[in-house]
Write a protein that holds these residues in place. Structure first.
Motif, PDB file in Angstrom:
ATOM      1  N   SER A  56       0.870  -1.181   0.000  1.00 47.18           N
ATOM      2  CA  SER A  56       0.000   0.000   0.000  1.00 47.18           C
ATOM      3  C   SER A  56       0.904   1.228   0.000  1.00 47.18           C
ATOM      4  N   LEU A  58       0.624   3.351   2.297  1.00 48.38           N
ATOM      5  CA  LEU A  58       0.971   3.476   3.720  1.00 48.38           C
ATOM      6  C   LEU A  58       2.292   2.762   3.991  1.00 48.38           C
ATOM      7  N   ALA A  59       2.414   1.579   3.454  1.00 46.13           N
ATOM      8  CA  ALA A  59       3.657   0.828   3.643  1.00 46.13           C
ATOM      9  C   ALA A  59       4.794   1.524   2.909  1.00 46.13           C
ATOM     10  N   SER A  62       6.035   4.355   4.912  1.00 45.64           N
ATOM     11  CA  SER A  62       6.686   3.867   6.131  1.00 45.64           C
ATOM     12  C   SER A  62       8.058   3.279   5.802  1.00 45.64           C
ATOM     13  N   MET A  63       8.158   2.639   4.655  1.00 53.83           N
ATOM     14  CA  MET A  63       9.474   2.141   4.230  1.00 53.83           C
ATOM     15  C   MET A  63      10.391   3.324   3.905  1.00 53.83           C
ATOM     16  N   LEU A  64       9.806   4.348   3.299  1.00 51.68           N
ATOM     17  CA  LEU A  64      10.599   5.537   3.009  1.00 51.68           C
ATOM     18  C   LEU A  64      11.140   6.125   4.316  1.00 51.68           C
ATOM     19  N   TYR A  65      10.272   6.144   5.319  1.00 52.48           N
ATOM     20  CA  TYR A  65      10.664   6.622   6.654  1.00 52.48           C
ATOM     21  C   TYR A  65      11.837   5.777   7.178  1.00 52.48           C
ATOM     22  N   GLY A  66      11.715   4.473   7.040  1.00 58.67           N
ATOM     23  CA  GLY A  66      12.774   3.577   7.533  1.00 58.67           C
ATOM     24  C   GLY A  66      14.087   3.787   6.792  1.00 58.67           C
ATOM     25  N   GLU A  88      -0.009  10.383   6.615  1.00 57.21           N
ATOM     26  CA  GLU A  88       0.387   9.934   7.950  1.00 57.21           C
ATOM     27  C   GLU A  88       1.916   9.892   8.076  1.00 57.21           C
ATOM     28  N   TYR A  92       4.964  12.213  10.105  1.00 48.65           N
ATOM     29  CA  TYR A  92       5.991  11.604  10.967  1.00 48.65           C
ATOM     30  C   TYR A  92       7.391  11.983  10.500  1.00 48.65           C
ATOM     31  N   ASN A 208      12.753  10.017  16.441  1.00 50.91           N
ATOM     32  CA  ASN A 208      11.338  10.053  16.838  1.00 50.91           C
ATOM     33  C   ASN A 208      10.752  11.439  16.593  1.00 50.91           C
ATOM     34  N   SER A 209       9.455  11.543  16.803  1.00 48.23           N
ATOM     35  CA  SER A 209       8.786  12.836  16.632  1.00 48.23           C
ATOM     36  C   SER A 209       7.955  13.120  17.875  1.00 48.23           C
ATOM     37  N   PHE A 210       8.293  12.489  18.974  1.00 49.01           N
ATOM     38  CA  PHE A 210       7.381  12.402  20.116  1.00 49.01           C
ATOM     39  C   PHE A 210       8.020  12.921  21.383  1.00 49.01           C
TER      40      PHE A 210
END
Lengths: 354, 265, 186
Positions: A56, A58-59, A62-66, A88, A92, A208-210
């Motif tokens: 997806s 979304l994945a 998220s992989m780009l983030y990783g 989303e 992040y 992180n973003s938190f």
């Protein structure tokens, strides 16, 4: 002699990414950007780099983030509905200050829309799109050559500011084939001492973003906002055509600016003093350039492939006392130069403000 | 009767090097602390602290990276397997693992975990199943038992309205990609020892490039189960174990060989 | 020079191929070019279009609204193209599949039975190249030789197909040059 070949915009983006040292690509099929994903499926393994067709968008984000967290130059590409899903992860990445390149080959929307080219994701891409206080650098190519060049620039700016960069283009430019000069490959990639590379011989790195405590989190967001101010100061890019003697200025980006260029030529042939301002960066937006132009020009015509999004920034820049009219198409329909010309002619008959 | 006491300077039990000197913020009686310690012990024993990467997910363990003394990062809710996929693909020498709760893995992140398993990504997932949403305050999880109270199933979970619990190991072990899938628990010392063996095997599978390894750990949440910590262990045995039987659900031959090796050693 | 060409036909007629080929040849001749394919959901047999702009100036619009040249490979595309044509423009019609009359008197029409000529060559699938050859005869935007050179650079299944394509180009070119069939009643 640099190599010059006929290339579709989507392919120029893919090759530009490879030249810029993109080490990983993640994507999910969606028209009209599939050629880009398919090209990467072939080329990235050839170059010994990472390609994953994801489950997806979304994945993919998220992989780009990783990959970005791991310190690699990385890219994803999608089209409008997929870009919505990616908001989303984009938020992040902005929060965690991760550099990466996101390509949105826009199509008609809202909803499923259609696969024609459009610019209806302007607000979403330039104003944030995901949750929270952040901005993305937005680059808007207007030719196959710029698809390559601005993709390469996107990687540079992403690393320079540790921020995601959007290449905001559309289905028409993605499909159109034009001559492209192949640029020199980037050979030196920046060091990323903050990246997740394994805590060997150094203290651990955390991405992180938190922050649980709002009082602790606010200073972090403040730093982000200061960064966005630096970007606004340093990275405004635009192209001006016939601005010197213009009494009417068309403002347009991407494929709409191509129709505008033809309309400009037609208008000039009729003796109308028309200029064109084409923002290359949509964030940062060239507010000051337009504000300066508005000192001597009262008539502005915005040409966009959306129903009046981009025009809001133009109005903000030139002020409410100027005439700003819209020539637009949306829903995947191309904008004919004649449509823009008609508006020019109508505006020229009844002039105001001088 | 004399007690055989060790010398005073003999250390019998110490904090693993892979754990930070940072207090856990978990509620009293929570199982996460036990699982974190087991992961840290395994990372020490395998000597991979310099290569390990904790991919934290959203929920009570969102700040996992605070507790571990190696690289770590946050991921969006449910997306940890995708994040870990990219880290492993981009830096194959690293040893990323995800730590995910039941809401994260079995609800919002079903697509990511299923496809990481289907691709046989060479990563490790530690899946803490306490059958409830913890951080948000005790709502129904995908693994909440039928009839079980939660703040979003006030009369107990009814299948007519809220469907049925998901058995993650059983489901994922039907895929070809995973190398090792096991369910363990931390309700008593014997179970904890077995849990550690499974976690260690999961990491060893990754180190041997055998593909996806996943260990589901049944873990108590006394706060949201609304029982005392000690009784939570009994509650786990009484209610969770029948629904979620412990055991190894998938062990590919190469992983079985790893197990044999460790028995010989 | 500034020429704007639209080609229309069924999916499978090679509409995009000849548009791309002409764009490639014009590019190699040193012109600015834009090749804009129409695209749609994947479906065999649907209507396919492409726009090719060839110019000695920087090209603006990616799309063409008033073509200076067009090729109608079938009847449906002819119906759409005829009213769009710029005065004095060139319209090439594949008479084999678009036999209808043309009412516009202010445009130049070249009719070639492209499918029939291609069939005579042994393969009706090269009707697209017959039509492109006819276009070149009507308006030499690039030399014929430049097209055949470009053809050699395009992905082809095999050498025989390449030769067949070249012959088809020449047949279309020659036919249009020598005995263009008057198309219906002008």
């Amino acid at each position: 002699m640099p190599k010059k070949i006929l290339m579709a915009g989507n392919i120029a983006i893919a090759e530009g990414a490879i030249l810029a040292g993109c080490q990983a690509y993640f994507g999910y099929p969606i028209t009209p950007q599939n050629e880009l994903l398919e090209h990467m499926a072939k080329r990235m393994p050839e170059e010994g780099r990472v390609f994953v067709q994801t489950e997806s968008e979304l994945a993919a984000i998220s992989m780009l983030y990783g990959a970005a967290a791991a310190g690699c130059r990385a890219m994803t590409s999608t089209s409008s509905p997929g870009f919505s899903l990616q908001q989303e992860g984009i938020s992040y990445m902005a929060g965690a200050e991760l550099p990466a390149v996101l390509v949105n080959v826009m199509r008609g929307g809202p909803g499923l829309g259609n696969i024609g080219g459009a610019q209806g994701d302007y607000f979403q891409a330039t104003k944030g799109g995901g949750h929270g206080d952040y901005r993305l650098i937005n680059l808007a190519p207007a030719s196959a050559q710029e698809m390559m060049d601005l993709t390469m620039l996107a990687f540079e700016l992403a690393d320079k500011y540790r921020n995601p960069v959007v290449l905001l283009t559309d289905g028409f430019l993605g499909q159109a084939m034009e001559p492209v000069i192949i640029r020199q490959p980037v050979t030196e990639l920046p060091d990323k001492p903050w990246a997740i590379t394994g805590a060997a011989g150094r203290p651990k790195n955390v991405i992180n973003s938190f922050e649980m405590e709002p009082a602790n989190f606010q200073p972090r967001v403040s730093l982000l906002l200061q960064k966005f101010e630096r970007i606004k100061q340093n990275e405004v890019r635009y192209q001006g055509i016939h601005l010197d003697d213009a009494s009417l200025v068309i403002v347009a980006y991407g494929s709409a600016s191509r129709s505008a260029l033809t309309a400009l030529k037609m208008a000039r042939q009729k003796g109308l003093r028309v200029g064109l301002l084409r923002p290359i960066t949509l964030f940062p937006f060239p507010y000051q350039i337009l504000a300066d132009l508005a000192q001597k020009v009262s008539d502005f015509l915005v040409a966009e492939l959306s129903s009046g999004q981009f025009i809001e920034d133009v109005k903000l820049a030139v002020g409410l006392d100027k005439r700003v009219e819209l020539a637009s198409q949306y829903g995947g329909v191309p904008l004919a130069p004649e449509t823009i010309l008609e508006t020019i002619e109508r505006m020229s008959k009844v002039t105001i403000g001088r | 009767m004399t007690l055989d006491t060790p010398e005073l300077d003999t250390v019998l039990y110490h904090k693993p090097e892979a754990l930070e000197d940072y207090p856990f913020h978990f509620c009293p009686g929570c199982g996460h602390g036990i699982v974190f310690r087991l992961i840290a012990e395994v990372i020490d024993e395998l000597k991979i602290k310099e290569r390990a990467v904790c991919v934290a997910s959203i929920g009570c363990t969102v700040t996992s990276y605070h507790y571990f003394n190696f690289d770590g990062l946050e991921s969006a809710h449910g997306r940890a397997p995708a994040v870990a996929t990219a880290i492993k693909r981009c830096r194959p020498n690293l040893v990323p693992f995800t730590y995910q709760g039941d809401g994260d893995l079995a609800a919002i992140g079903t697509a990511e975990i299923v496809h990481a398993c289907a691709r046989g990504e060479n990563i490790t997932t530690i899946f803490a199943n306490n059958a409830i949403y913890g951080m948000t305050g005790g709502q129904m999880a995908p693994t909440t038992l039928l009839g079980m109270y939660s703040t979003s199933t006030p009369g107990g979970r009814q299948p007519s309205r809220a469907g049925y619990p998901i058995r993650v190991c059983e489901m994922l072990s039907t895929l070809d990609g995973p190398a090792y899938v096991a369910r363990v628990s931390v309700h008593n010392p014997a179970a904890v020892r077995k849990a550690k063996q499974a976690i260690k095997l999961a990491f060893r599978a990754q180190l041997a490039n055998l593909g996806m390894s996943l260990v589901e750990v049944l873990s108590p949440c006394p706060t949201n189960w609304r029982v005392e910590p000690v009784k939570a262990m009994d509650w786990l045995v009484e209610h969770l174990l029948p629904q979620y039987p412990l055991g190894e659900y998938k062990v590919i031959p190469a992983v079985a060989d790893l197990k044999k090796e460790s028995r010989r050693a | 020079m500034h020429e704007e060409l639209i080609i229309g036909g069924f999916g499978g007629q090679g509409v995009l191929f000849i548009g791309r080929l002409l764009a490639e040849a014009a590019f190699r001749e040193g012109h600015e070019v834009v090749f804009m394919p129409s695209y749609g959901a994947e479906k065999r047999g649907g209507t396919v279009w492409c726009h090719v702009t060839i110019s000695d100036e920087e090209i603006g619009s990616l799309f063409i609204t008033k073509p200076t040249m067009a090729i109608a490979m079938n009847s449906a595309s002819l119906i759409k193209l005829e009213p769009m044509m710029k005065p004095e423009s060139l319209l090439v019609v594949n008479q084999s599949l678009a036999p209808q009359e043309i009412s516009r008197a202010d445009i130049q029409v070249v009719s070639v039975p492209a499918n029939d000529l291609a069939a005579e060559l042994g393969d009706s699938s090269v009707s697209n190249l017959v039509a492109l050859g006819a276009l070149l005869a009507g308006r030499p935007v690039v030399p014929l030789a430049s097209l055949t050179t470009a053809l050699e650079g395009m992905p082809a299944k095999n050498k025989e197909l390449l030769q067949l394509n070249k012959r088809a180009l020449e047949v279309g070119y020659t036919r249009a040059q020598k005995d263009a069939v008057p198309h219906g009643r002008r």
